[in-house]
Design a protein around this motif. Structure first.
Motif, short mmCIF file in Angstrom:
data_model
loop_
_atom_site.label_atom_id
_atom_site.label_comp_id
_atom_site.label_asym_id
_atom_site.label_seq_id
_atom_site.Cartn_x
_atom_site.Cartn_y
_atom_site.Cartn_z
N VAL A 1 -5.72 11.56 4.06
CA VAL A 1 -6.02 10.93 2.78
C VAL A 1 -7.14 11.74 2.13
CG1 VAL A 1 -6.83 8.85 1.61
CG2 VAL A 1 -5.37 8.65 3.64
N HIS B 1 -3.33 5.34 -2.03
CA HIS B 1 -4.29 6.34 -1.59
C HIS B 1 -3.61 7.71 -1.68
CE1 HIS B 1 -6.44 2.87 -0.14
NE2 HIS B 1 -5.48 2.59 0.72
N PHE C 1 -9.06 7.46 -2.57
CA PHE C 1 -8.81 6.13 -2.05
C PHE C 1 -8.77 5.12 -3.20
CE2 PHE C 1 -10.48 7.86 1.97
CZ PHE C 1 -9.67 7.24 2.91
N ASP C 2 -8.11 4.01 -2.93
CA ASP C 2 -8.17 2.82 -3.79
C ASP C 2 -7.74 3.06 -5.23
OD1 ASP C 2 -8.97 1.23 -1.68
OD2 ASP C 2 -11.11 1.35 -2.17
N ALA D 1 -8.95 0.85 5.74
CA ALA D 1 -8.41 2.06 6.34
C ALA D 1 -9.38 2.72 7.31
CB ALA D 1 -8.00 3.04 5.24
N LYS E 1 -7.49 -0.11 -7.63
CA LYS E 1 -8.37 -1.01 -6.90
C LYS E 1 -8.49 -2.37 -7.59
CE LYS E 1 -13.08 -1.22 -5.02
NZ LYS E 1 -14.37 -0.49 -4.88
N THR F 1 -7.15 -1.52 1.72
CA THR F 1 -8.17 -0.84 0.93
C THR F 1 -8.83 0.27 1.75
OG1 THR F 1 -9.93 -2.33 1.65
CG2 THR F 1 -8.63 -3.00 -0.29
N LYS F 2 -9.67 1.04 1.08
CA LYS F 2 -10.44 2.08 1.78
C LYS F 2 -11.24 1.46 2.92
CE LYS F 2 -14.35 5.22 1.02
NZ LYS F 2 -15.27 5.77 -0.01
N PHE G 1 0.94 5.50 0.10
CA PHE G 1 0.24 6.76 0.34
C PHE G 1 0.97 7.81 -0.49
CE2 PHE G 1 -0.51 4.16 4.08
CZ PHE G 1 -1.89 4.21 4.18
N THR H 1 0.85 -1.18 0.00
CA THR H 1 0.00 0.00 0.00
C THR H 1 0.89 1.23 0.00
OG1 THR H 1 -1.69 -1.17 1.27
CG2 THR H 1 -1.83 1.24 1.22
#
Length: 218
Positions: free
Chosen positions: A191, A207, A196-197, A149, A200, A145-146, A92, A90
């Motif tokens: 975020v 994110h 997000f995602d 989170a 995906k 994932t969102k 950011f 993941t």
């Protein structure tokens, strides 16, 4: 000449080989849903727009260029793992405006363009420091994932850089997720609720965040 023209390797945003620590089970994607299985890498996503600076401060050109600069200088950097979509992680990723804010903080001048922002950061701290900052934005070994989170309030995420980031969920419904970094005297990034995602359905997910995470007290 722009740094990206020197690159012969693929792109990414970071990595190492550590995982989440002291995080709730949901942050590991173990809340009962099927884990993402797609193998499209974040490198492919980041370079999909042609890998160029533009006038949109709210996309991710500078983080892409920063990764390219690291790979050009250090082809064996852990950053290159983001080209391997089979590896879960993941990231950011700060938008371009976030890097402009960081450049202004470090240099006391506001760069006018994305390219000037990137150059100012390279000149101010060097490629090795940029590599560490990038690695601080990646959580290896977990596809968060969102949905994960917003259920991860209080989770402590171990990054590829070795430092930690703490998740503070301010609202599950907006959703509003803040990341507490190692710089205790500066504003912690959120975020972007609309970012997000990214990527995906794949093992590598990102994110978008509105400020740059800082791995030390600046």
């Amino acid at each position: 000449m722009r740094t990206r023209r020197l690159v012969t390797a693929a792109v990414a945003v970071t990595l190492g080989a550590t995982a989440l620590t002291a995080a709730p089970a949901s942050a590991h994607g173990s809340h009962g849903t099927t884990a993402p299985t797609g193998t499209r890498s974040l490198a492919a996503v980041l370079t999909a727009d042609g890998d160029r600076f533009d006038r949109n401060w709210y996309d991710y050109d500078i983080v892409t260029e920063a990764v390219l600069a690291v790979l050009a200088a250090k082809p064996d950097s852990p950053v290159k793992v983001l080209t391997d979509g089979s590896v879960p992680l993941t990231a950011f990723i700060p938008n371009d405006r976030a890097f402009q804010v960081l450049a202004a903080d470090l240099t006391k001048r506001w760069p006018r363009t994305e390219e000037q922002t990137f150059s100012a950061l390279v000149d101010a701290v060097g490629v090795d420091a940029i590599e560490q900052v990038l690695l601080y934005h990646v959580v290896p070994g977990a596809t968060i994932t969102k949905r994960d989170a917003v259920r991860a309030n209080g989770a402590v995420l171990t990054t590829a850089q070795g430092g930690t980031v703490t998740v503070a969920v301010r609202s599950r419904w907006i959703p509003l997720v803040q990341l507490k970094d190692a710089d205790r005297n500066d504003v912690d990034p959120f975020v972007n609720p609309r970012a997000f995602d990214i990527n995906k359905g794949n093992k590598q997910v990102a994110h978008g965040i509105v400020l740059v995470l800082r791995p030390l007290d600046l």
